[in-house]
Enzyme design. Structure first.
Site: not given
Length: 387
Positions: A128, A131, A163, A249
């Site tokens: 992912q 961020s 991740s 999520e």
């Protein structure tokens, strides 16, 4: 809502339980926590076993390669795999619980055919890339930019807390395709891309967590070319697509962990009886309150999964209620584990000690508790936005 199980559902449970009884003893030894290539192979091997047995993507719609199971069958699957001690999704977390469901909901027929089978079979791992160093809770402030050049986007920027980037084949990547201006607020101009991790210009730098693991990484992007065909949704419509990803999520990705926490609670009670801590009435009261808390969270999970099924498979904003309360309940659970262990709570070889360190991140990961409070206040309670 009827929360009892039908005869057909109990038959499904019995078949699954019988299969788990045969499949789990055949698993190879679990690799060490720091061996991510080994963990990827282990996790994806289990995913392939689920696929071959007809249990992969159980709750995904049939037209997305799933089995089209009912919400109750999905919950039974989670209950039984946790009860049997089966592996969790592990390195397949992002693909199976974030990217895959998003592509199933928002992708084209070609994109669904390209990526969903490989996710379900355990052939490919996703990470992912949301961020950034300056865009965590305020995700819409992201600055990684993508410039259209013919049939590709040229991407430059960086991501953090990515991740499973170390072992991933693909990244669900948010980029800015239109700069913020007086006429373009920050929530617009964002695009959702599927980026191959082996593309030229991608650099991965693992990050070590408080618990000593490296499931997160920094990812640096230096003029990485991503095909326009890998864009999920329309250009500049990525914020809406991202809300779909975040709804999975927050709304359904943690449901298996609720079952795990209920199991841990029982283990804590047994440990407290064995080491004498059970004589403390405050501890017993705390364990009883947590038992009620996780039973309520499981009922909320059942409701959220059922609501998602009725609304086309995408969880609603009720997921924020679940995520908010679950994050704090998990921290309270492992604080209680430290009370049960006493001085052994400082022993890093104890599983509960590492889980306690990991639990500290839950009020930050997948949207901070402060963000979830805002969502609940504004979108559920109808309160005005803060200034």
């Amino acid at each position: 809502m009827d929360l009892t199980y039908t005869d057909e559902e109990e038959e499904f449970r019995a078949r699954l339980r019988a299969w788990l009884g045969k499949a789990l003893p055949a698993l190879p030894p679990k690799p060490s926590p720091g061996d991510w290539p080994g963990r990827r192979a282990y996790d994806m091997g289990w995913q392939r076993a689920l696929y071959d047995a007809g249990y992969a993507g159980l709750h995904w719609p049939a037209d997305a390669g799933g089995r089209g199971a009912t919400p109750t069958q999905h919950l039974i699957f989670l209950e039984e795999t946790e009860r049997a001690g089966a592996p969790y999704v592990g390195a397949g977390f992002v693909g199976l619980l974030h990217a895959g469901p998003t592509i199933a909901a928002e992708g084209t027929a070609e994109q669904r055919a390209r990526w969903l089978p490989s996710i379900l079979r355990g052939d490919e791992v996703w990470c992912q890339g949301f961020s950034e160093p300056g865009a965590g809770s305020d995700l819409a402030s992201l600055r990684t930019r993508a410039v259209r050049d013919g049939d590709a986007y040229v991407v430059t920027g960086s991501k953090i807390w990515t991740s499973h980037a170390e072992v991933a084949d693909w990244c669900e990547l948010l980029v800015r395709t239109e700069p913020v201006s007086a006429s373009v607020p920050k929530h617009r101009g964002i695009t959702w891309l599927a980026m191959p991790m082996d593309a030229s210009g991608v650099t991965v730098r693992p990050l070590r967590t408080l618990a000593g693991s490296t499931e997160f990484a920094e990812v640096f992007l230096d003029e990485v070319r991503v095909p326009v065909a890998n864009r999920v949704g329309a250009e500049n419509d990525g914020w809406r697509v991202t809300m779909v990803t975040l709804s999975f999520e927050r709304g359904t990705a943690f449901v298996g962990e609720v079952v795990a926490c209920r199991r841990v609670l029982g283990e804590l009670a047994r440990e407290a009886r064995a080491n004498g801590r059970w004589d403390d009435p405050c501890l017993r009261r705390g364990l009883g309150r947590l038992s009620a808390e996780f039973r309520a969270l499981w009922r909320l999970t059942q409701w959220n999964v059922s609501e998602a099924q009725r609304s086309g498979g995408v969880p609603g904003i009720g997921g924020s209620v679940f995520k908010l309360r679950y994050s704090h309940a998990r921290q309270e659970l492992y604080d209680t584990a430290a009370d049960v262990l006493g001085s052994d709570a400082l022993d890093l070889s104890r599983e509960w000690t590492l889980d306690r360190l990991s639990s500290l991140s839950y009020t930050i990961a997948a949207g901070t508790s402060q963000i979830q409070h805002d969502i609940v206040a504004e979108r559920i309670l109808g309160l005005p936005k803060g200034r």
